[in-house]
Design an enzyme around this catalytic site. Structure first.
Site, PDB file in Angstrom:
ATOM      1  N   ASP A 125      82.716  36.094  97.320  1.00  0.00           N
ATOM      2  CA  ASP A 125      83.525  37.289  97.528  1.00  0.00           C
ATOM      3  C   ASP A 125      82.648  38.492  97.221  1.00  0.00           C
ATOM      4  O   ASP A 125      82.295  38.735  96.070  1.00  0.00           O
ATOM      5  CB  ASP A 125      84.745  37.229  96.589  1.00  0.00           C
ATOM      6  CG  ASP A 125      85.676  38.415  96.784  1.00  0.00           C
ATOM      7  OD1 ASP A 125      85.238  39.429  97.388  1.00  0.00           O
ATOM      8  OD2 ASP A 125      86.833  38.322  96.337  1.00  0.00           O
ATOM      9  N   HIS A 126      82.290  39.239  98.270  1.00  0.00           N
ATOM     10  CA  HIS A 126      81.325  40.315  98.091  1.00  0.00           C
ATOM     11  C   HIS A 126      81.884  41.492  97.297  1.00  0.00           C
ATOM     12  O   HIS A 126      81.146  42.393  96.903  1.00  0.00           O
ATOM     13  CB  HIS A 126      80.817  40.790  99.463  1.00  0.00           C
ATOM     14  CG  HIS A 126      79.332  41.050  99.488  1.00  0.00           C
ATOM     15  ND1 HIS A 126      78.660  41.540  98.395  1.00  0.00           N
ATOM     16  CD2 HIS A 126      78.405  40.879 100.465  1.00  0.00           C
ATOM     17  CE1 HIS A 126      77.372  41.667  98.710  1.00  0.00           C
ATOM     18  NE2 HIS A 126      77.198  41.260  99.958  1.00  0.00           N
ATOM     19  N   ARG A 127      83.194  41.473  97.054  1.00  0.00           N
ATOM     20  CA  ARG A 127      83.731  42.513  96.179  1.00  0.00           C
ATOM     21  C   ARG A 127      83.260  42.278  94.748  1.00  0.00           C
ATOM     22  O   ARG A 127      83.034  43.211  93.977  1.00  0.00           O
ATOM     23  CB  ARG A 127      85.267  42.491  96.177  1.00  0.00           C
ATOM     24  CG  ARG A 127      85.890  42.881  97.490  1.00  0.00           C
ATOM     25  CD  ARG A 127      87.398  42.693  97.414  1.00  0.00           C
ATOM     26  NE  ARG A 127      87.751  41.314  97.084  1.00  0.00           N
ATOM     27  CZ  ARG A 127      89.005  40.878  96.976  1.00  0.00           C
ATOM     28  NH1 ARG A 127      90.018  41.708  97.137  1.00  0.00           N
ATOM     29  NH2 ARG A 127      89.253  39.629  96.697  1.00  0.00           N
TER      30      ARG A 127
END
Lengths: 473, 373
Positions: free
Chosen positions: A443-445
Site C-alpha cells: 500500500d503506497h500510502r
C-alpha cells in the site's frame, strides 16, 4: 407389506426464506434410512443446516443435484415408506411446502434476528461527512464539494440538489425502460423540463447506440448471439450453452467486494525479485529428514513465512494499517500472518495469530493446521479477522509471479512463485539452479519504495541463503 | 472504589463438578440432604427426556412441520434443577426456551410445540398448569412475575413466583423495572437467569462488564451465582431462593451459568459468530454426562441408566411427533375464539363481517380454508 411413496418437499428452514441450496446428499437412491437420520446438507441465506429424514424407508429418488438452488415447496427427495394401516400420515411437506409462490413478484424476506438484508451491493444511503469529503476528493469532475447537510440554509429547498453522484433525473417507468434496453442514463442529456430524461430520449439514445439495426423491443432481450445456440451452431467451450448467468452471491460476492475495496482504496505498487533458492531447498531437505519435523510439511512457504516475520520487524511499515476514519496510521507490532487458501467455498485468507512469536517448528505446525482446516471448509470466523500481512502461494499452480491485490486493511502481500530449475549465473558459470520469483504488492500510502524494496530484499536474502538470517536478528 | 468482577467462571457455586465428583458446599448442602440416588435418577431421566423433546423439535422444524424452534441443548440442568424445586402452586413466568419447565409442569410436549407450528396462540391454560405461556418479548415476563408476586403478598399467600430469562434480558428495561418493584415491595419472586453466554450473536462479555449476578445487587436483591450445568446445585439454589420468598424475605436472583450449545433458533447459524473451540469447552461440562458420571460413582450402571431414560424419552418423542403431524389446521373463524371471556359486541360485529368476507370465496368456488394465507 405394502409400501407408500412419500415425497419430501423443501421446507422453509429459516424464518421467511424462499429458497435454499442443496449442498450435498448424505444418502443415495436405494439406501434405507431411519427417521431423523441426516440425509442432506442445505445452505439457506442464513446457515448451512442438516436435514433429518422425515421417514423411515428407502430413498427412491433425489430430485435435485447438489449445487442447485431449490425453491421452498419443490420436491427434493422421495421415499418408499412401509405402509402403516390407518395412520393417515399427512404429507409432512404440506404445511410450509404446499404454499408455492404465486406470481412473479419475489418476496424479500427479512430474517429475524439479522435485520433487513443489505444486498444491493451499495452502501446504505446515510450521509457520513467523512465519506462525502472522501468521495468528492476522488471525483475528477469539477463538481463543487458537497456542503454538509446541516449547514445548508433552510431556504434552499427549492434549489435542485447538486450533490455529486446524483442519479440522472427521470421517472421510474423511464428508468426501468432504460434498464430493459441496456441504456445508460448517465450518458443521456434530458430534453424534458428541468433536464428530465424522457422515454423518447431513451429510445433515441438506444437508436444511436445500436446504429438503427436493432429493433427497439423492450421485452426482446434480443441478444444477437443467443440465437446461434441452435443445432448446427459452432461448438462452444465445453459444449455448454453460449452464455450462463449465475447470480452474484455468497463467497464470490464477498470476495469481489473485498477486492474492489482493496484495489480502489489502497494505491498498489508491486515489485519483483528473482532469487536462487538452491541452499534453501537443501536446508528443507535436511530438515525433512529430522525427526522433529516428521509430522509437519516443510515447503518454501514455511521458510517464506518465517522470513516475512523477520523482515517485518526490520521494516515495520509493511505491517501497519491505514485507519481512514481516525486519520491515523496504526503500527502493528504483532504479525497475524494471512495465508491465501483455495477452499471448497472459494478464496479465503485465514491468518496465524501472533506468528512473530512462533518458533519455526510451531509455525510449520500452524501452517499445516490452517491449510487442513481451510480445506475442510471449517475455518472459524475468528481466523479470518485481524490479519496484518498475507502470503499467497501461487507457486503451487506452477506460476512464477504476479501483482497480488492486498487483503483489505493490510499493507503488504507477498506472492510466492514456483521453484524451478533455470540456467543461472553461479560462481562464474552458468549452471542449473533452483530459482523462484517473489512478488510483493504494498500500500503506497503507508509504504515508500525504499521500505518495500528493503523488505523484499530481506525476504529474498533469507530465502536465497537461510544462513543470512543470523545477520538480521 | 470497588471494581467489577469480570467474567471469570471460577467461584461458581457447585455441588457436582464436571468429572462427576460431589464437592461439599456449606451453603447448599443442607438443601439437598433428601436427594437420594432415586431422586438423582429422576433428575437424569427428566434431563434426557427434555433433550429428546428438544432434538425432535429441531428435526420437525427441518422437516417443515414447525415454523421455528428455539433449542435448549446444554441448559437441561438449569431448567430441571429449578423446575423440580418448585411446589405445584408456585407460578412460573417463562421465556420461550423453557421447554424443561413446561415438562416439569406436566405440559404435553405437543402442547409446547404446536405454538411453533403456528397452530395455536398458546399451548395450555396458564391457570391449569400454574405456568404462563411462553413470552417472546425479551424480559417482559419478569414484570408479570413481579406483579403476580406482589399479589401473593397482598393475599397473604405462601406461594412464590419464579421467572426465567436469559443473560441478554438483563440488559432490558423490563427486567430492571421488575427488579425495582420486586425489591421495593419485597415481593416473593425468584429471578432465574440462565446465562447461556450468547444473546443471539452477542457474547455476554460485551453487554456486561460484571457478572450478571452482580447486577441485581444494585437493586438490593441478593444473588447466587451457580453452576448452571450442575442440576443438584440448581435445585439447591432454587430451594434457597423459594424459601426466602416464602418466609417474607423478598426476591432473590439466581444466575445459572450455562451454555447454549445449539443455535439461538433453528433460523440461526452460530458458526458465523462463535468459535468451535468454545463449544468443545462446554461439551466437556455437559449436564447429563456429568450426572451420569456422578451416578456411576455411586455404583449405578451407566448403560442401564441411559437405557432406562431412553425408554421414557423415546416414548415422549414418538407421541410428540404423531401428535404434531396429526394436528388439524385451525379454521379462519377460530381467530375470534378466546379473545374475551364474555360476549363482546364489537368482536361479534367483526366476526360477522369476517364471515361475510369468507363467504365471498366460498361463492367463487374456492374453499374458505387457507384464507389467512
Amino acid at each position: 407389506m405394502s409400501t407408500v411413496l412419500k415425497v419430501f418437499k423443501l421446507p422453509d428452514l429459516g424464518e421467511g426464506l424462499t429458497e435454499s441450496e442443496i449442498v450435498s446428499w448424505k444418502v443415495a437412491v436405494g439406501e434405507t434410512v431411519k427417521l431423523n437420520q441426516i440425509i442432506a446438507e442445505v445452505e439457506t441465506a442464513k446457515a448451512v443446516v442438516e436435514l433429518p429424514s422425515p421417514y423411515s424407508g428407502v430413498v427412491t429418488e433425489l430430485h435435485e443435484q447438489p449445487g442447485t438452488v431449490v425453491e421452498v415447496g419443490n420436491p427434493i427427495v422421495s421415499f418408499d415408506v412401509p405402509g402403516e394401516a390407518g395412520t393417515g400420515d399427512e404429507d409432512p411437506g404440506s404445511p410450509a411446502a404446499a404454499d408455492t409462490e404465486a406470481g412473479p413478484a419475489k418476496r424479500e424476506p427479512t430474517l429475524v434476528g439479522y435485520g433487513a438484508a443489505v444486498d444491493t451491493g451499495k452502501r446504505p444511503t446515510r450521509k457520513s461527512r467523512t465519506r462525502a469529503v472522501a468521495s468528492t476528493a476522488m471525483t475528477t469532475t469539477a463538481e463543487p464539494p458537497v456542503a454538509p447537510v446541516a449547514s445548508a440554509p433552510a431556504s434552499v429547498e427549492t434549489a435542485p440538489a447538486q450533490e455529486a453522484g446524483e442519479r440522472p433525473r427521470c421517472t421510474p417507468p423511464v428508468r426501468k425502460f432504460a434498464r430493459d434496453l441496456g441504456v445508460d442514463l448517465e450518458q443521456i442529456t434530458g430534453t424534458g423540463p428541468y433536464g428530465l430524461i424522457t422515454r423518447d430520449d431513451v429510445t433515441a439514445a438506444r437508436g444511436a447506440e445500436a446504429g438503427e439495426t436493432v429493433p427497439a423491443s423492450p421485452s426482446g432481450a434480443a441478444d444477437p448471439l443467443a440465437g446461434s445456440t441452435a443445432a448446427g451452431g459452432p461448438r462452444t467451450l465445453g459444449g455448454a450453452p453460449r452464455e450462463v448467468r449465475t447470480p452474484i452471491k455468497g463467497m464470490r460476492k464477498h470476495t469481489a467486494q473485498a477486492m474492489v475495496d482493496s484495489a480502489f482504496t489502497a494505491p498498489h505498487a508491486t515489485e519483483f525479485l528473482t532469487v536462487d533458492v538452491t541452499p534453501m531447498m537443501e536446508l528443507l531437505e535436511r530438515l525433512r529428514a529430522d525427526r522433529a519435523y516428521r509430522d509437519v510439511k516443510l515447503t518454501p512457504l514455511t521458510i517464506a513465512a518465517k522470513a516475512v516475520c523477520v523482515a517485518l520487524e526490520r521494516q515495520p511499515t509493511l505491517n501497519s494499517r491505514w485507519d481512514a476514519d481516525a486519520q491515523e496510521i496504526v503500527q502493528l507490532n504483532y504479525v497475524n500472518l494471512g495465508i491465501a487458501a483455495a477452499t471448497p467455498r472459494g478464496l479465503m485468507v485465514p491468518n496465524i495469530k501472533d506468528a512473530q512469536s512462533l518458533d519455526f517448528r510451531s509455525l510449520a505446525g500452524s501452517l499445516r493446521d490452517l491449510a487442513a482446516t481451510a480445506k475442510e471448509g471449517k475455518t472459524a470466523p475468528e481466523a479470518l479477522r485481524g490479519g496484518t500481512f498475507s502470503i499467497t502461494n501461487i507457486g503451487v499452480f506452477g506460476i512464477d509471479g504476479g501483482t497480488p491485490i492486498l487483503n483489505p486493511g493490510e499493507a503488504g502481500i507477498l506472492a510466492l512463485g514456483q521453484v524451478r530449475e533455470q540456467p543461472w549465473g553461479h560462481r562464474g558459470e552458468v549452471v542449473l539452479r533452483q530459482v523462484t520469483t517473489l512478488s510483493l504488492s504494498f500500500d503506497h500510502r503507508l509504504v515508500d519504495g525504499e521500505q518495500g524494496s528493503r523488505f523484499l530484499s530481506d525476504v529474498g536474502t533469507i530465502m536465497a541463503d537461510p544462513g543470512m538470517l543470523i545477520t538480521m536478528l | 472504589m470497588s471494581q467489577p468482577a469480570g467474567h471469570r467462571d471460577e467461584g461458581l457455586i457447585q455441588l457436582i463438578d464436571p468429572s462427576g465428583r460431589r464437592t461439599p458446599n456449606e451453603e447448599l448442602d443442607p438443601w439437598v440432604t433428601d436427594v437420594d440416588v432415586d431422586a438423582l435418577r429422576g433428575l437424569h431421566t427428566d434431563m434426557v427426556a427434555i433433550r429428546r423433546i428438544d432434538q425432535e423439535g429441531t428435526a420437525l422444524q427441518r422437516q417443515g412441520e414447525l415454523a421455528l424452534w428455539p433449542p435448549l441443548l446444554g441448559q437441561e440442568a438449569a431448567q430441571i434443577g429449578a423446575g423440580r424445586a418448585l411446589e405445584d402452586d408456585d407460578f412460573i413466568f417463562p421465556s420461550y426456551r423453557e421447554t424443561g419447565l413446561a415438562y416439569c409442569r406436566g405440559v404435553d410436549a405437543e402442547d409446547t410445540l404446536r405454538v411453533w407450528r403456528g397452530n395455536a396462540y398458546s399451548g395450555w391454560d396458564p391457570f391449569g398448569k400454574n405456568m404462563a405461556t411462553p413470552q417472546i418479548i425479551i424480559g417482559a415476563q419478569t414484570l408479570h412475575a413481579a406483579g403476580y408476586a406482589m399479589g401473593i403478598k397482598y393475599d397473604g399467600g405462601s406461594q412464590a413466583a419464579i421467572t426465567f430469562f436469559g443473560d441478554g434480558a438483563t440488559s432490558q428495561g423490563d427486567v430492571n423495572e421488575a427488579m425495582v418493584f420486586a425489591a421495593s415491595y419485597q415481593a416473593p419472586v425468584v429471578f432465574f437467569c440462565q446465562n447461556n453466554h450468547w444473546a443471539i450473536s452477542e457474547p455476554v462479555e460485551l453487554q456486561s462488564n460484571t457478572h450478571i449476578a452482580d447486577r441485581p445487587v444494585g437493586f438490593g436483591i441478593p444473588s447466587l451465582r451457580v453452576d448452571g450445568n450442575d442440576v443438584l446445585a440448581c435445585l439447591a439454589a432454587t430451594r434457597i431462593a423459594l424459601d426466602r420468598a416464602r418466609t417474607g424475605n423478598g426476591p432473590t436472583f439466581i444466575e445459572a451459568v450455562t451454555y447454549r450449545m445449539g443455535p439461538h433458533t433453528t433460523a440461526d447459524d452460530p458458526t458465523r459468530y462463535r468459535d468451535a473451540n468454545e463449544l468443545d469447552l462446554w461439551a466437556a461440562k455437559d449436564p447429563i454426562e456429568r450426572l451420569e458420571k456422578h451416578l456411576a460413582g455411586l455404583g449405578l450402571d451407566t448403560a442401564e441408566l441411559q437405557a432406562g431414560a431412553a425408554v421414557v424419552a423415546d416414548a415422549v418423542a414418538e407421541k410428540l411427533r404423531k401428535a404434531i403431524i396429526g394436528l388439524q389446521d385451525p379454521q379462519p373463524m377460530d381467530v375470534f375464539e378466546n379473545v374475551y371471556s364474555q360476549p363482546h359486541a364489537t368482536l361479534d360485529r367483526q366476526r360477522e363481517h369476517y364471515a361475510l368476507y369468507q363467504q365471498q370465496f366460498a361463492d367463487a368456488g374456492s374453499a374458505t380454508e387457507g384464507g389467512a394465507r
